[in-house]
Design an enzyme around this catalytic site. Structure first.
Site, PDB file in Angstrom:
ATOM      1  N   SER A   5      -9.364   2.785   2.881  1.00 49.63           N
ATOM      2  CA  SER A   5      -8.358   3.409   2.041  1.00 49.63           C
ATOM      3  C   SER A   5      -7.479   2.409   1.291  1.00 49.63           C
ATOM      4  O   SER A   5      -6.743   2.779   0.380  1.00 49.63           O
ATOM      5  CB  SER A   5      -7.460   4.300   2.910  1.00 49.63           C
ATOM      6  OG  SER A   5      -6.838   3.532   3.942  1.00 49.63           O
TER       7      SER A   5
ATOM      8  N   LYS B 218       0.837  -1.196   0.000  1.00 44.23           N
ATOM      9  CA  LYS B 218       0.000   0.000   0.000  1.00 44.23           C
ATOM     10  C   LYS B 218       0.876   1.252   0.000  1.00 44.23           C
ATOM     11  O   LYS B 218       1.890   1.317   0.703  1.00 44.23           O
ATOM     12  CB  LYS B 218      -0.918  -0.021   1.223  1.00 44.23           C
ATOM     13  CG  LYS B 218      -1.908   1.136   1.296  1.00 44.23           C
ATOM     14  CD  LYS B 218      -2.825   0.991   2.505  1.00 44.23           C
ATOM     15  CE  LYS B 218      -3.788   2.157   2.628  1.00 44.23           C
ATOM     16  NZ  LYS B 218      -4.704   2.007   3.779  1.00 44.23           N
TER      17      LYS B 218
ATOM     18  N   SER C 234     -10.497   0.331   6.909  1.00 44.02           N
ATOM     19  CA  SER C 234      -9.814   0.344   5.619  1.00 44.02           C
ATOM     20  C   SER C 234      -9.172  -0.963   5.191  1.00 44.02           C
ATOM     21  O   SER C 234      -8.519  -1.019   4.149  1.00 44.02           O
ATOM     22  CB  SER C 234      -8.755   1.453   5.611  1.00 44.02           C
ATOM     23  OG  SER C 234      -9.373   2.716   5.686  1.00 44.02           O
TER      24      SER C 234
END
Length: 426
Positions: free
Chosen positions: A144, A75, A168
């Protein structure tokens, strides 16, 4: 053998047995990405030549690493040496960290290959990135950790890092249809991961199999590999936790949770309703005070130097309102969360796990939202493990997940129980 469909464990096993190579796997995944990326947009940074070069080095230098030769997505709020880490913001588009985050170092140390950086929402907050839902590009992939969930679901990579402050990891797993595991707070070292709300931020993992969660847990805790030991479903006591936000779940989500409870009971599990302790709404208020205080101070550099490059919501709402939270209100929020955490731990005694919604509904047909966290924030704040199991399909043909929640600090037992539930309902 379709190399793109293999799990991380299957890839590592096949490479060790000489049945394939890291180069072959990496090339197959890159071909998949080339084909699907225009529709999904899961990757913020990808250098195919660098990935193939890294795979060649791994093939020429075999090791006993648990994930030798396995590609892993990272990520884009996690530091990677020499690889752009933008935090989902144009402010940091030229940022190339000089060292890896510990979690990335652990992956490399176990023989893993860093495939690239997956899309994140801005500073792991509300502004979505470019990623689309792999099942329908008109629908949200959540956030996210949108890029990681979409990439794993769409067979671009077997596993990828996610992080969770509100929801998330679990919610992108639910919207996209993969397993999203948020471990006990602090189990995976968060150094080198951009803060959102340090007091609750949790590093976790997206996968398509439960076995890969156990594998990556061994890598990220640097402990001996312990394969999942599927619990006996007939010996599990499972609580059905609607939460005080039950009315926010749509009809399909409510029906699937109750269906799961009935099906598990038919398989022999002990099932009963579980009510959270009093003080839920006060705990959420405490969470919001803590989150507002921390993220607004975390982004002081961006706020004072590049306000015009922040999203409208961050510039006009999230930061200025967070800066209004006083230190005393912040400390009160921490105390409220801590007290509720203790009450919840006491109320969970005698139960193995809880089942609860992962999200209010299927992914909305709206790429300007990452979804809402009414079934996520409380579990992040309570520090225990939570996981999305992709079990159902909603009326619009999109995934609906089941969330399992467990005891803080008992993640091996939790994964064993979650695997039993997944197998019983699949």
């Amino acid at each position: 053998m379709d190399l793109t469909k293999l799990s991380a464990l299957e890839i590592a096993t096949a490479i060790k047995a000489g049945e394939t190579t890291s180069q072959a796997v990496t090339r197959a995944l890159l071909e998949r990405i080339e084909d699907r990326e225009p529709d999904v947009d899961a990757w913020e940074y990808l250098d195919p030549d660098a990935a193939i070069s890294a795979a060649k080095k791994l093939d020429y230098n075999p090791s006993d690493g648990l994930i030798h030769g396995v590609p892993v997505g990272v990520k884009d709020i996690i530091d990677t040496k020499g690889i752009p880490t933008t935090h989902g913001s144009p402010i940091h588009k030229e940022n190339r960290p000089c060292v890896d985050a510990p979690c990335v170092s652990l992956v490399r140390g176990a023989g893993g290959l860093i495939m690239g950086k997956t899309v994140t929402s801005e500073f792991a907050a509300q502004r979505p990135g470019k990623t689309k839902n792999p099942h329908n590009p008109a629908h949200s992939p959540a956030g996210s950790s949108s890029g990681s969930a979409a990439a794993v679901t769409d067979y671009m990579v077997p596993v990828a890092f996610g992080t969770q402050t509100g929801g998330s990891i679990v919610r992108p797993g639910a919207f996209c249809g993969c397993i999203g595991y948020k471990p006990t707070y602090g189990d995976y070292n968060p150094l080198g991961v951009h803060d959102n709300t340090r007091s609750v931020d949790t590093l976790g993992m997206m996968s398509r199999t439960m076995a890969d969660q156990a594998l990556m847990r061994a890598v990220l805790t640097h402990m001996p590999y312990r394969a999942i030991q599927t619990a006996d479903i007939t010996k599990l006591r499972i609580g059905v936790c609607r939460t005080p936000n039950w009315e926010l779940a749509d009809q399909a989500t409510q029906e699937f949770l109750l269906q799961a409870a009935g099906d598990l009971e038919a398989k022999g599990a002990s099932i009963a309703d579980f009510d959270l302790p009093d003080g839920f709404h006060e705990a959420i208020e405490g969470f919001d005070a803590v989150s507002g205080y921390e993220i607004s101070r975390t982004l002081a550099y961006e706020w004072f130097n590049f306000p015009d490059l922040l999203s409208d919501n961050m510039r006009t709402n999230r930061i200025p309102n967070g800066l209004k939270v006083s230190p005393s209100e912040y400390q009160a929020g921490l105390a409220t969360l801590g007290a509720y955490r203790r009450r919840f731990a006491a109320s969970l005694e005698g139960w193995d796990v809880l089942i609860t919604p992962s999200a209010p509904a299927e992914a909305p047909a709206d790429l300007t939202t990452i979804g809402e966290p009414p079934f996520n924030r409380i579990w992040t704040g309570l520090y225990g493990p939570a996981i999305n199991l992709p079990l159902y399909t909603g009326p619009n043909g999109l995934p609906i997940g089941l969330q399992v929640v467990g005891h803080m600090g008992q993640d091996d037992r939790f994964l064993d129980a979650s695997d039993a539930i997944y197998k019983a309902l699949s």
